[in-house]
Structures are given as structure tokens and as C-alpha cells.
Design a protein around this motif. Structure first.
Motif, short mmCIF file in Angstrom:
data_model
loop_
_atom_site.label_atom_id
_atom_site.label_comp_id
_atom_site.label_asym_id
_atom_site.label_seq_id
_atom_site.Cartn_x
_atom_site.Cartn_y
_atom_site.Cartn_z
N ASN A 198 101.49 99.42 103.82
CA ASN A 198 102.72 100.23 103.67
C ASN A 198 103.27 100.71 105.02
OD1 ASN A 198 102.58 100.02 100.82
ND2 ASN A 198 101.19 101.79 100.73
N GLY A 199 103.33 99.79 105.97
CA GLY A 199 103.90 100.12 107.26
C GLY A 199 102.99 100.93 108.17
N LYS A 200 101.71 101.02 107.80
CA LYS A 200 100.75 101.75 108.62
C LYS A 200 99.59 100.85 109.03
CE LYS A 200 101.34 106.57 107.15
NZ LYS A 200 100.62 107.76 106.64
N LEU A 201 99.04 101.13 110.18
CA LEU A 201 97.83 100.45 110.63
C LEU A 201 96.64 101.31 110.20
CD1 LEU A 201 96.41 98.24 112.40
CD2 LEU A 201 96.60 99.84 114.31
N VAL A 202 95.74 100.73 109.42
CA VAL A 202 94.57 101.45 108.93
C VAL A 202 93.33 100.67 109.35
CG1 VAL A 202 93.37 102.40 106.93
CG2 VAL A 202 95.88 102.29 106.94
N THR A 203 92.53 101.27 110.22
CA THR A 203 91.35 100.57 110.71
C THR A 203 90.32 101.59 111.19
OG1 THR A 203 90.58 98.84 112.24
CG2 THR A 203 92.24 100.35 113.07
N ASN A 204 89.18 101.09 111.69
CA ASN A 204 88.14 101.94 112.24
C ASN A 204 87.91 101.59 113.70
OD1 ASN A 204 87.16 103.45 109.83
ND2 ASN A 204 86.71 101.40 109.10
N THR A 264 83.43 104.35 117.89
CA THR A 264 83.04 105.58 117.19
C THR A 264 83.00 105.42 115.68
OG1 THR A 264 85.35 106.34 117.05
CG2 THR A 264 84.10 106.95 119.03
N LYS A 265 83.54 104.32 115.17
CA LYS A 265 83.63 104.07 113.72
C LYS A 265 84.56 105.07 113.02
CE LYS A 265 80.72 100.82 114.48
NZ LYS A 265 81.22 99.44 114.68
N GLN A 266 85.33 105.82 113.80
CA GLN A 266 86.28 106.77 113.24
C GLN A 266 87.46 106.02 112.62
OE1 GLN A 266 84.56 109.96 113.19
NE2 GLN A 266 86.61 110.70 113.66
N LYS A 267 87.89 106.48 111.46
CA LYS A 267 89.05 105.88 110.80
C LYS A 267 90.33 106.36 111.47
CE LYS A 267 91.33 105.32 106.31
NZ LYS A 267 91.30 105.69 104.87
N VAL A 268 91.26 105.44 111.71
CA VAL A 268 92.55 105.82 112.28
C VAL A 268 93.67 105.24 111.41
CG1 VAL A 268 91.78 106.05 114.66
CG2 VAL A 268 92.52 103.83 113.84
N GLU A 269 94.71 106.04 111.23
CA GLU A 269 95.91 105.61 110.52
C GLU A 269 97.09 105.86 111.43
OE1 GLU A 269 96.57 106.90 106.56
OE2 GLU A 269 94.43 106.83 106.01
N ILE A 270 97.81 104.82 111.77
CA ILE A 270 98.92 104.93 112.71
C ILE A 270 100.17 104.28 112.11
CG2 ILE A 270 99.77 104.28 115.00
CD1 ILE A 270 96.79 104.16 115.86
N LYS A 271 101.24 105.03 112.09
CA LYS A 271 102.50 104.50 111.59
C LYS A 271 103.02 103.43 112.56
CE LYS A 271 107.25 105.77 110.39
NZ LYS A 271 108.24 106.85 110.31
#
Length: 359
Positions: free
Chosen positions: A232-238, A242-249
Motif C-alpha cells: 500500500n505504497g509503503k516499504l515494510v521490512t526488517n 538490528t532486525k528492527q521492523k521499519v515502515e517507510i512511506k
């Protein structure tokens, strides 16, 4: 200039060969790893002498051609990893395990088992330096220590005449600085705009780098990025480290950059060469170096600089530390403070450039 073969008698009657060299007004000795023992047969003695004479001839050719582009035949095609493994096998000091580890990381970085010694370049060494500091998960003094140990291998190759110009000679690898200091170069908004308009030798590398400048992803993450990470127009990855989840528009320009959505398992960026082989980190950084030079940007930029560029751009355009830390996948703002310090330094420099007023 002269290179003469000499011998020196050692204890127990052994004879060791060495080169007596006069070059550029200096005289020095280069001891060869060739000894004749009293128990050697006449044939073995003759063979060792012939080998020593051949090494003398090769050394003379190296000195005669060192200021030219001519490469002596005996230097061509010597495999770097064969030489390095032999060096480590005969190395007797306590830091041998660190030297082996440094070689292992270099091998991971270049991903080329057939690398010849003459193919080692400063660009490759800069890429390896960045790989140690940014992509291996190493901390503290470890990257510096590994790079220092790796240089021992190169120094040995140089002393043996296999390496004419040491590619690490001009590289300064300082020990760890304070955590609040940014150690990499970053690109400004204007420089990014210039790069967009500048032709790159590999368009996929260009797209991947620009995407990283606006998402903060590292090269390891870019390589495995698939369309299932775009939701949905966002980048969702880890984050890889650090294995931290990131969500970037993803802004409209980035969505246009990566093109129409494909199957979820398809890779977004196909970082391969003309033969469809995966590009090594070194090849990608070399491509970026040429691209940046073509754009007339006088900075040493590697792929990892895109991540730092992303963070500083966010801060410059109003984001707070917590927002930047989340976007970068940092576990706390402690790792992010260096970017704020960098922005503050830019402000100080801008103020210093203001004209003085004489009251």
C-alpha cells in the motif's frame, strides 16, 4: 640502478641468497627465502641458484618499469587468495587468527575467488573498509584492527615484488571516534538532483542507490528486497543488523523509480552484470565512484553513504530524533545523535560564512 645477487654464509654452513640493490641513490638488501644447505645435492644447489637468479632478474625488471605502465609477465595472473593463504600458513605470530578473519571478510566483500593481486585497487580497499565498518556487524576497534591485519598481507606481497603499488597506501583508517560523530560523507539535496540527471554505468545500481538515499536501506537489504516488502505504497521490512521492523512511506517519485509491481517473490533490483552474474559490493561501489565523478561531485561516496544521506535529509526537513531513529531501524536515539550533530555543524558553517558587519 643495479640489482646484484649475493650470498651470505650462516651458522652450520648454510648459504643464504640476497639481493644487493642500488636504486634512486639508495642501497638496500632484499633477502630471499632461498638457502643452500651442505647436505643439498649438486643438482639441488644448481636449481636453487637458478631460482635466485630468476628472482634477481624479475626484481630488476620491476625497478626498471615501476614508473611506467608496463606490467612484468611474472606479476600477471598471481591469485591473491592463493598468496594470502600461503602467507597465513607460514605466519607464526599470535595475531594469525585475526589475519585469517580479515581475509575471510575481504573474500565475502569482493566475492571473486579468481582475484589477481594486480586487480587490487584503492577503490576496492575503500569498499572493504566500508564493509568492515558498516556491514559486518563489527563494533569498537575491531574494523580498524582487521584492516590493519589485512594490510600485513599486502605489505608482504609488496616486499616480494608481487604488488607494485600498495592500494591501501593513501587510505586513512582512524580508530573509533566518539559515538556522536558522523564518519561518512553524505550527499546534499542539490547533489542528489545532479546524480538523478547524470548517466550511470549501471542503471540498476543507480536506481538502487537513489532508492536507498530515500529509504535508508543498506546494500545487503537492497539485494534481498522483493515486492512483498511494498505494501500500500509503503516499504515494510526488517533491518539486517538490528532486525528492527521499519515502515517507510514511498513517495510517488520512488514508486515511479521501481516501476510496476510484480510478483511478491520477484526482486525489485536486479544487481547483475552483462553476464547475469550478481554484482559484488566492490563492483557496485566502483560504479558509484565513476558515477559521482561524472557528476563532478568531489566526495568519496560508497553505497553505505546513502543510508547516512537519508538520515540527514530527514533531520534537515524537520523530522525529530525519534522519527529518524524509527526510520533507520535504530533501537534507540543514541545511534542517531551523530546525524543531529552533523546538521548542527552545517548550521555553524553557514553562520561562519555570513559576511562580517563592522560596527
Amino acid at each position: 640502478m643495479s640489482v646484484n645477487l649475493r650470498t651470505r654464509t650462516q651458522s652450520k654452513g648454510a648459504i643464504k641468497y640476497f639481493l644487493d640493490i642500488n636504486h634512486n641513490g639508495k642501497r638496500y638488501y632484499d633477502f630471499l627465502d632461498i638457502k643452500i644447505f651442505p647436505t643439498d645435492t649438486k643438482q639441488i644447489k644448481a636449481d636453487k641458484k637458478n631460482l635466485a637468479e630468476l628472482m634477481r632478474s624479475n626484481r630488476e625488471i620491476e625497478l626498471l618499469t615501476e614508473s611506467t605502465s608496463y606490467v612484468p609477465k611474472h606479476l600477471k595472473g598471481v591469485n591473491f587468495f592463493d598468496f594470502a593463504n600461503d602467507y597465513i600458513k607460514n605466519y607464526k605470530k599470535k595475531d594469525v587468527r585475526m589475519i585469517q578473519a580479515s581475509l575471510n571478510y575481504f573474500k565475502e566483500n569482493v566475492n571473486d575467488n579468481n582475484l589477481a593481486i594486480l586487480q587490487l585497487t584503492p577503490t576496492m580497499m575503500y569498499g572493504y573498509k566500508d564493509y568492515l565498518t558498516d556491514e559486518c556487524g563489527l563494533t569498537g576497534e575491531t574494523p580498524h584492527n582487521y584492516f590493519t591485519r589485512f594490510k600485513k598481507i599486502l605489505k608482504s606481497a609488496e616486499l616480494k615484488g608481487l604488488l607494485i603499488n600498495n592500494p591501501t597506501k593513501e587510505i586513512k583508517f582512524r580508530k573509533t571516534v566518539g559515538e556522536g560523530v558522523l564518519k561518512k560523507q553524505i550527499l546534499t539535496t542539490d547533489e542528489l538532483k545532479t546524480l538523478v540527471k547524470t548517466k550511470c554505468g549501471n542503471e540498476e545500481t543507480k536506481k538502487a542507490f537513489l532508492f536507498a538515499c530515500y529509504t535508508g536501506l543498506g546494500l545487503a537489504e537492497i539485494k534481498v528486497l522483493t515486492w512483498k516488502n511494498v505494501i500500500n505504497g509503503k516499504l515494510v521490512t526488517n533491518r539486517e543488523k538490528t532486525k528492527q521492523k521499519v515502515e517507510i512511506k514511498l513517495k510517488e517519485g520512488l514508486l515511479k523509480l521501481i516501476g510496476e509491481k510484480q510478483s511478491k517473490s520477484a526482486h525489485i533490483f536486479k544487481l547483475v552484470n552483462d553476464k547475469n552474474n550478481s554484482l559484488s559490493t566492490n563492483a557496485i561501489n566502483k560504479c558509484i565512484k565513476n558515477w559521482v565523478e561524472r557528476a563532478k561531485i568531489e566526495k568519496h561516496i560508497t553505497f553505505y553513504c546513502a543510508r547516512h544521506t537519508f538520515a540527514t535529509q530527514l533531520l534537515q526537513y524537520g523530522a525529530n530524533l525519534k522519527t529518524v531513529a524509527d526510520a533507520m531501524g535504530h533501537t534507540s536515539t543514541k545511534s542517531t545523535i551523530k546525524y543531529l550533530n552533523y546538521i548542527e555543524n552545517l548550521k555553524d558553517e553557514a553562520i561562519d560564512n555570513l559576511p562580517d558587519i563592522n560596527f
